[in-house]
Design a protein around this motif. Structure first.
Motif, PDB file in Angstrom:
ATOM      1  N   ARG A 134       0.860  -1.177   0.000  1.00 47.69           N
ATOM      2  CA  ARG A 134       0.000   0.000   0.000  1.00 47.69           C
ATOM      3  C   ARG A 134       0.892   1.221   0.000  1.00 47.69           C
ATOM      4  O   ARG A 134       2.011   1.187   0.505  1.00 47.69           O
ATOM      5  CB  ARG A 134      -0.886   0.010   1.240  1.00 47.69           C
ATOM      6  CG  ARG A 134      -1.897  -1.096   1.233  1.00 47.69           C
ATOM      7  CD  ARG A 134      -2.986  -0.954   2.281  1.00 47.69           C
ATOM      8  NE  ARG A 134      -2.818   0.052   3.268  1.00 47.69           N
ATOM      9  CZ  ARG A 134      -2.758  -0.171   4.582  1.00 47.69           C
ATOM     10  NH1 ARG A 134      -2.831  -1.390   5.038  1.00 47.69           N
ATOM     11  NH2 ARG A 134      -2.631   0.813   5.434  1.00 47.69           N
ATOM     12  N   LYS A 135       0.399   2.323  -0.552  1.00 45.57           N
ATOM     13  CA  LYS A 135       1.172   3.559  -0.574  1.00 45.57           C
ATOM     14  C   LYS A 135       1.320   4.139   0.826  1.00 45.57           C
ATOM     15  O   LYS A 135       2.358   4.639   1.197  1.00 45.57           O
ATOM     16  CB  LYS A 135       0.493   4.592  -1.470  1.00 45.57           C
ATOM     17  CG  LYS A 135       0.478   4.230  -2.928  1.00 45.57           C
ATOM     18  CD  LYS A 135      -0.272   5.275  -3.721  1.00 45.57           C
ATOM     19  CE  LYS A 135      -0.480   4.813  -5.143  1.00 45.57           C
ATOM     20  NZ  LYS A 135      -1.356   5.703  -5.883  1.00 45.57           N
ATOM     21  N   ASN A 136       0.269   4.068   1.596  1.00 44.23           N
ATOM     22  CA  ASN A 136       0.267   4.632   2.944  1.00 44.23           C
ATOM     23  C   ASN A 136       0.181   3.515   3.965  1.00 44.23           C
ATOM     24  O   ASN A 136      -0.558   2.557   3.784  1.00 44.23           O
ATOM     25  CB  ASN A 136      -0.938   5.569   3.118  1.00 44.23           C
ATOM     26  CG  ASN A 136      -0.911   6.714   2.143  1.00 44.23           C
ATOM     27  OD1 ASN A 136       0.106   7.359   1.979  1.00 44.23           O
ATOM     28  ND2 ASN A 136      -2.024   6.958   1.482  1.00 44.23           N
ATOM     29  N   ASP A 137       0.910   3.668   5.057  1.00 40.79           N
ATOM     30  CA  ASP A 137       0.828   2.650   6.097  1.00 40.79           C
ATOM     31  C   ASP A 137      -0.167   3.045   7.188  1.00 40.79           C
ATOM     32  O   ASP A 137      -0.382   2.306   8.125  1.00 40.79           O
ATOM     33  CB  ASP A 137       2.203   2.357   6.687  1.00 40.79           C
ATOM     34  CG  ASP A 137       2.836   3.550   7.375  1.00 40.79           C
ATOM     35  OD1 ASP A 137       2.377   4.680   7.149  1.00 40.79           O
ATOM     36  OD2 ASP A 137       3.790   3.353   8.143  1.00 40.79           O
ATOM     37  N   VAL A 138      -0.789   4.222   7.057  1.00 42.77           N
ATOM     38  CA  VAL A 138      -1.797   4.677   8.000  1.00 42.77           C
ATOM     39  C   VAL A 138      -3.144   4.665   7.289  1.00 42.77           C
ATOM     40  O   VAL A 138      -3.284   5.200   6.198  1.00 42.77           O
ATOM     41  CB  VAL A 138      -1.482   6.097   8.521  1.00 42.77           C
ATOM     42  CG1 VAL A 138      -2.574   6.586   9.452  1.00 42.77           C
ATOM     43  CG2 VAL A 138      -0.136   6.128   9.224  1.00 42.77           C
ATOM     44  N   LEU A 139      -4.128   4.031   7.916  1.00 40.86           N
ATOM     45  CA  LEU A 139      -5.454   3.936   7.336  1.00 40.86           C
ATOM     46  C   LEU A 139      -6.452   4.580   8.294  1.00 40.86           C
ATOM     47  O   LEU A 139      -6.511   4.225   9.472  1.00 40.86           O
ATOM     48  CB  LEU A 139      -5.806   2.459   7.122  1.00 40.86           C
ATOM     49  CG  LEU A 139      -7.144   2.129   6.521  1.00 40.86           C
ATOM     50  CD1 LEU A 139      -7.246   2.672   5.094  1.00 40.86           C
ATOM     51  CD2 LEU A 139      -7.365   0.633   6.522  1.00 40.86           C
TER      52      LEU A 139
END
Length: 105
Positions: free
Chosen positions: A29-34
């Motif tokens: 995923r591009k971001n590790d924060v969802l």
């Protein structure tokens, strides 16, 4: 993207497609924060093995902010609130939660 349909007047979205993950073509995923949103307001933030949730709840007629912290490897169904056991992690995730662009109390 999922259906291949052409959209007109498509709004600009700040999210990330999960098609690659759902079709098992990628695990990245591009971001590790969802962030989890409810009517445009953040309700929870997930990063790594932790989920932090902050919601307003009415208990016995009194509205109050309720915070929860879950360790997903040991508790994937998010039933054991670990907030009091891990105050340092809760503080880090609370900061992530409050840093959400557009967050308002």
């Amino acid at each position: 993207e999922w259906t291949g349909a052409k959209l007109t007047n498509q709004p600009v979205l700040d999210g990330e497609s999960v098609v690659g993950i759902l079709t098992e073509k990628t695990t990245q995923r591009k971001n590790d924060v969802l962030y989890y949103l409810n009517y445009g307001k953040p309700e929870a933030v997930r990063k790594g093995v932790w989920t932090f949730r902050s919601t307003k709840q009415t208990i016995q007629g009194i509205s109050q902010q309720v915070e929860e912290l879950y360790q997903l490897q040991q508790d994937p169904s998010e039933r054991e609130n670990r907030l009091e056991e891990f105050p340092e992690i809760a503080a880090q995730y609370r900061a992530l939660f409050n840093a959400f662009d557009g967050y308002q109390e």
